[in-house]
Write an enzyme that holds these catalytic residues in place. Structure first.
Site, PDB file in Angstrom:
ATOM      1  N   SER A   1       0.823  -1.213   0.000  1.00 36.91           N
ATOM      2  CA  SER A   1       0.000   0.000   0.000  1.00 36.91           C
ATOM      3  C   SER A   1       0.858   1.264   0.000  1.00 36.91           C
ATOM      4  CB  SER A   1      -0.914   0.015   1.227  1.00 36.91           C
ATOM      5  OG  SER A   1      -1.586   1.262   1.277  1.00 36.91           O
TER       6      SER A   1
ATOM      7  N   THR B   1      -9.391  -1.010   2.032  1.00 32.99           N
ATOM      8  CA  THR B   1      -9.133  -1.410   0.658  1.00 32.99           C
ATOM      9  C   THR B   1      -9.503  -2.878   0.466  1.00 32.99           C
ATOM     10  OG1 THR B   1      -7.507  -1.289  -1.121  1.00 32.99           O
ATOM     11  CG2 THR B   1      -6.652  -1.834   1.066  1.00 32.99           C
TER      12      THR B   1
ATOM     13  N   LYS C   1     -14.179  -3.446   1.332  1.00 33.87           N
ATOM     14  CA  LYS C   1     -15.000  -2.232   1.183  1.00 33.87           C
ATOM     15  C   LYS C   1     -16.500  -2.485   1.420  1.00 33.87           C
ATOM     16  CE  LYS C   1     -11.813   0.208  -1.888  1.00 33.87           C
ATOM     17  NZ  LYS C   1     -11.633   0.943  -3.149  1.00 33.87           N
TER      18      LYS C   1
ATOM     19  N   ASN D   1     -14.675   3.314   1.502  1.00 30.33           N
ATOM     20  CA  ASN D   1     -13.205   3.258   1.553  1.00 30.33           C
ATOM     21  C   ASN D   1     -12.638   4.138   2.672  1.00 30.33           C
ATOM     22  OD1 ASN D   1     -13.361   5.882   0.551  1.00 30.33           O
ATOM     23  ND2 ASN D   1     -11.613   5.617  -0.808  1.00 30.33           N
TER      24      ASN D   1
ATOM     25  N   ASP E   1     -13.485   7.395  -3.586  1.00 27.27           N
ATOM     26  CA  ASP E   1     -12.891   6.919  -4.846  1.00 27.27           C
ATOM     27  C   ASP E   1     -13.403   7.706  -6.052  1.00 27.27           C
ATOM     28  OD1 ASP E   1     -11.250   4.896  -3.802  1.00 27.27           O
ATOM     29  OD2 ASP E   1     -12.911   3.468  -3.738  1.00 27.27           O
TER      30      ASP E   1
ATOM     31  N   ALA F   1     -18.496  -2.937 -14.861  1.00 21.65           N
ATOM     32  CA  ALA F   1     -19.701  -2.717 -14.054  1.00 21.65           C
ATOM     33  C   ALA F   1     -19.561  -3.391 -12.695  1.00 21.65           C
ATOM     34  CB  ALA F   1     -20.920  -3.246 -14.801  1.00 21.65           C
ATOM     35  N   GLY F   2     -18.311  -3.557 -12.242  1.00 21.33           N
ATOM     36  CA  GLY F   2     -18.070  -4.123 -10.909  1.00 21.33           C
ATOM     37  C   GLY F   2     -18.029  -3.010  -9.869  1.00 21.33           C
TER      38      GLY F   2
ATOM     39  N   ARG G   1     -18.523  -6.902 -19.831  1.00 20.19           N
ATOM     40  CA  ARG G   1     -18.468  -8.277 -20.354  1.00 20.19           C
ATOM     41  C   ARG G   1     -19.771  -9.012 -20.058  1.00 20.19           C
ATOM     42  NH1 ARG G   1     -13.589 -11.644 -17.885  1.00 20.19           N
ATOM     43  NH2 ARG G   1     -14.867 -11.349 -16.023  1.00 20.19           N
ATOM     44  N   THR G   2     -20.287  -8.834 -18.840  1.00 19.87           N
ATOM     45  CA  THR G   2     -21.584  -9.425 -18.473  1.00 19.87           C
ATOM     46  C   THR G   2     -22.623  -8.308 -18.569  1.00 19.87           C
ATOM     47  OG1 THR G   2     -20.364 -10.802 -16.905  1.00 19.87           O
ATOM     48  CG2 THR G   2     -22.763 -10.776 -16.688  1.00 19.87           C
TER      49      THR G   2
END
Ligand code: ATR
Length: 284
Positions: free
Chosen positions: A20, A67, A71, A92, A107, A133-134, A157-158
């Protein structure tokens, strides 16, 4: 300094935590603003996050950054959430105030400040593409929309997960921005800003998008960073775009957390410069 003359204490908590950069960043912020505080890194065991936070609080801790992979647990243990943490669905930054645990998320604002102030770009009236989209994409969604781009396209992707982000945007009443979801192959036209919030760079992969989405003034931004440009940034560079990695976002999210805790805004450009130099030196 607290009322009892003890140094205020902060941590970054994660697993792993060894690499970190947060302790070095906050040490520079504290020195620069003459804040009397300590900031250390703590590796919490998987399954032991909440116990670690409570132990730190009870020994006089004032706040913590959180982190990977904690989270969501930080979100769950907060007794109060800021609107931006609520929208991000993740926390966070924790601030301890008596029995209260404030959960915040810096963030998204970190990304926005790095793009608007450090890179000198603007979202306003621009066409923006968000890849992924995570958790990382969700964390920056609302702060980007608040900057009022003309259009935001989300591709993942999904596809179902991109659709969930779209619904989240609508549920927050953002109706001045045209938000839509697209398959990789259906993406068309040129974008002003393309943000890679996927974790594809971790495996040196690039989402399968066309180089025709970039032009010479497109800002291609990867939320990841490293000593060398990520696969996405190399792809964007080959497509002729301007490129920027997520090191500035890291520094800016830290600056915002520092402000939440201390009420003082540190200067970030010198910290970013030092960090960049040590990243490049480390790679030699
Ligand atoms: P994070 O917190 O980093 O966002 P995450 O919530 O696991 O981590 O989300 C990872 C994101 O990167 C997702 O959007 C994921 O796509 P899926 O929703 O289809 O899983 C995306 N991702 C990961 N590896 C990828 C790859 N090789 N190509 C494209 N997208 C990828």
């Amino acid at each position: 300094m607290s009322e009892f003359g003890k140094i205020d204490q902060y941590l970054v908590i994660g697993n792993p935590i060894g690499h970190s950069k947060s302790p070095a960043i906050h040490a520079q912020f504290a020195a620069q603003t003459a804040q009397h505080m300590s900031y250390k890194a703590l590796m919490a065991p998987l399954g032991g996050f909440a116990a670690s936070v409570h132990a730190f609080r009870h020994t006089g801790g004032n706040g913590a950054n959180v982190t990977v992979p904690f989270k969501l647990e930080a979100y769950a243990m907060a007794t109060h959430l800021t609107a931006r943490a609520e929208a991000a669905g993740a926390v966070n930054t924790l601030k301890f105030e008596g029995e209260q645990i404030l959960g915040d998320n810096t963030d998204g604002i970190g990304l926005v400040v790095d793009i608007t102030r450090n890179a000198g770009a603007t979202f306003q009236n621009k066409r923006v593409l968000l890849l992924g989209a995570g958790g990382a994409a969700r964390g920056v969604l609302m702060p980007i929309l608040l900057e009022q781009p003309s259009e935001l396209v989300i591709a993942n992707r999904t596809p179902g997960k991109a659709q969930q982000l779209l619904e989240l945007a609508y549920s927050h009443g953002v109706d001045t921005v045209a938000v839509s979801v697209s398959d990789w192959a259906q993406l068309s036209g040129e974008f002003d800003i393309i943000i890679n919030a996927t974790s594809a760079s971790l495996s040196d992969e690039v989402p399968p998008i066309s180089p025709a989405l970039f032009n010479a003034s497109t800002l291609a931004y990867d939320m990841m960073y490293g000593a060398a440009p990520t696969a996405f940034l190399r792809f964007a560079d080959n497509a002729g775009a301007q490129i920027r990695d997520g090191l500035g976002m890291l520094v800016e999210q830290a600056a915002e957390a520092f402000y939440v805790w201390r009420g003082v805004r540190p200067e970030t450009s010198s910290v970013l410069k030092t960090l960049r130099q040590s990243l490049e030196l480390g790679a030699q």
